[in-house]
Motif scaffolding. Structure first.
Motif, PDB file in Angstrom:
ATOM      1  N   THR A  15      35.716   5.546  53.589  1.00  0.00           N
ATOM      2  CA  THR A  15      35.124   4.984  52.387  1.00  0.00           C
ATOM      3  C   THR A  15      34.833   3.513  52.618  1.00  0.00           C
ATOM      4  N   VAL A  16      33.896   2.974  51.845  1.00  0.00           N
ATOM      5  CA  VAL A  16      33.619   1.544  51.925  1.00  0.00           C
ATOM      6  C   VAL A  16      34.339   0.794  50.802  1.00  0.00           C
ATOM      7  N   GLU A  17      34.977   1.513  49.907  1.00  0.00           N
ATOM      8  CA  GLU A  17      35.754   0.897  48.836  1.00  0.00           C
ATOM      9  C   GLU A  17      37.228   0.863  49.230  1.00  0.00           C
ATOM     10  N   ASN A  18      37.989  -0.023  48.571  1.00  0.00           N
ATOM     11  CA  ASN A  18      39.420  -0.064  48.874  1.00  0.00           C
ATOM     12  C   ASN A  18      40.216   0.749  47.847  1.00  0.00           C
ATOM     13  N   GLU A  19      39.588   1.823  47.395  1.00  0.00           N
ATOM     14  CA  GLU A  19      40.249   2.739  46.475  1.00  0.00           C
ATOM     15  C   GLU A  19      39.537   4.086  46.571  1.00  0.00           C
TER      16      GLU A  19
END
Length: 350
Positions: free
Chosen positions: A286-290
């Motif tokens: 993923t490119v998000e941290n969630e």
């Protein structure tokens, strides 16, 4: 009718004469190749200058804009790079472990040549670094890492069969430095240089970075090794930390972590998550941290995950994965509580 036939013959004769006259006119327009074409090494470890002078006898083309078509490559490459330019020089980087070849010719635009482009013959040039020492004396397993986009470290192994007293030296250059610079802080093992810690490299990103590792020995010559890379493509970030695992309900798990510390912008990260549900493990990115993950079963007793980071394709062509973070787990204690309650109930009953 005879006069009509004669007129037709004259008309076609005139067309043929005009065509041949045009061909002859264009055939007479010639231009010479550039003069003094050469490949010059200014000492920047692979950043070379290809330069030339205008062709002879350009006086009759004073009203024309002369262009040059330049082709060049490392000698073992299948593809030529092609440049059209009005200048008298062109700079680019080359792998000096191999030879360089180039060729150039003059171009006259159509408006100067009765409608067709005229090209000169090719002028050619080559460049080789004079080979020194045998191939076995070159360093082995060169490895460069730009840690957290902050400091560069390169390491290598000595060449095969070289004597212990050989001394290797590293030099580097990128656009912005006045000259090639020697490593200021060598990594040593038993007194021998096996790596380099670089100083702060100001304005060095998104530029070709050139390295040469050569050596000296009293007994024989050492073959130099040349390398070209861009720093943003060898970045190894820190791993994420402050991991959080939350079971939202019986079906969904929320995984969250903090962005790695350092100067790398948040938009430049991609993350790889390894998620374990009881005995089942799978990996996602993923490119998000969630990220939210659906549970395989609401009967699972333990959920764990860890994560690592890398610079993504929006900020580099490539990158190096960070180390894995510490593992974060969630364990269903309800079964243990029920077992503990049952044990206590048995004891009280007895």
């Amino acid at each position: 009718m005879a006069f009509v036939h004669l007129d037709v013959l004259c008309f076609y004769s005139l067309l043929i004469c005009t065509a041949f006259s045009s061909v002859s006119s264009n055939a007479e327009i010639k231009v010479n190749p550039p003069q003094d074409f050469e490949i010059v090494d200014p000492g920047y470890l692979g950043y070379l200058c290809l330069q030339w002078q205008p062709p002879l006898f350009l006086d009759k083309f004073e009203e024309c804009t002369i262009e040059y078509e330049l082709k060049y490559r490392n000698i073992d490459s299948e593809d030529w790079k092609t440049i059209i330019t009005k200048n008298l020089h062109y700079n680019d980087g080359f792998d000096l472990n191999k030879g360089v070849e180039a060729k150039i010719h003059t171009l006259l635009p159509p408006h100067c040549t009765n409608g067709s482009e005229v090209q000169s013959l090719w002028s050619e040039a080559t460049y080789w670094k004079s080979p020194q020492g045998s191939q076995e004396t070159k360093i082995q397993e060169m490895d460069c890492v730009y840690y957290n986009w902050q400091y560069l470290l390169c390491s290598w192994k000595p060449g095969m069969g070289v004597h212990f007293h050989i001394s290797y030296q590293l030099f580097y250059w990128y656009d912005g430095l006045d000259h090639a610079t020697q490593c200021p802080d060598y990594i040593k093992v038993d007194g021998q240089n096996i790596g380099c810690r670089f100083p702060h490299l100001e304005a060095s990103d998104y530029k070709d970075f050139y390295i040469c590792v050569n050596g000296s020995s009293d007994s024989h010559s050492i073959r130099p090794s040349y390398f070209i890379f861009q720093l943003q493509n060898i970045v190894k970030p820190l791993p994420p930390d402050y991991l959080s695992l939350t079971v939202k309900n019986s079906e969904e798990v929320n995984l969250k972590w903090s962005m790695p510390q350092g100067p790398i912008p948040a938009k430049c990260f991609i993350y790889e998550i390894e998620f374990t549900e009881d005995d089942t493990t799978w990996v996602t990115t993923t490119v998000e941290n969630e990220i939210r993950i659906a549970r395989i079963s609401n009967e699972s007793q333990q959920l764990c995950f860890l994560v690592r980071s890398k610079v993504n394709i929006y900020c580099s062509d490539d990158g190096i994965w960070s180390e894995w973070s510490d593992q974060q787990c969630w364990k269903d204690l309800s079964e243990e509580k029920r077992s503990l309650f049952s044990s206590r109930h048995i004891l009280l009953t007895e």
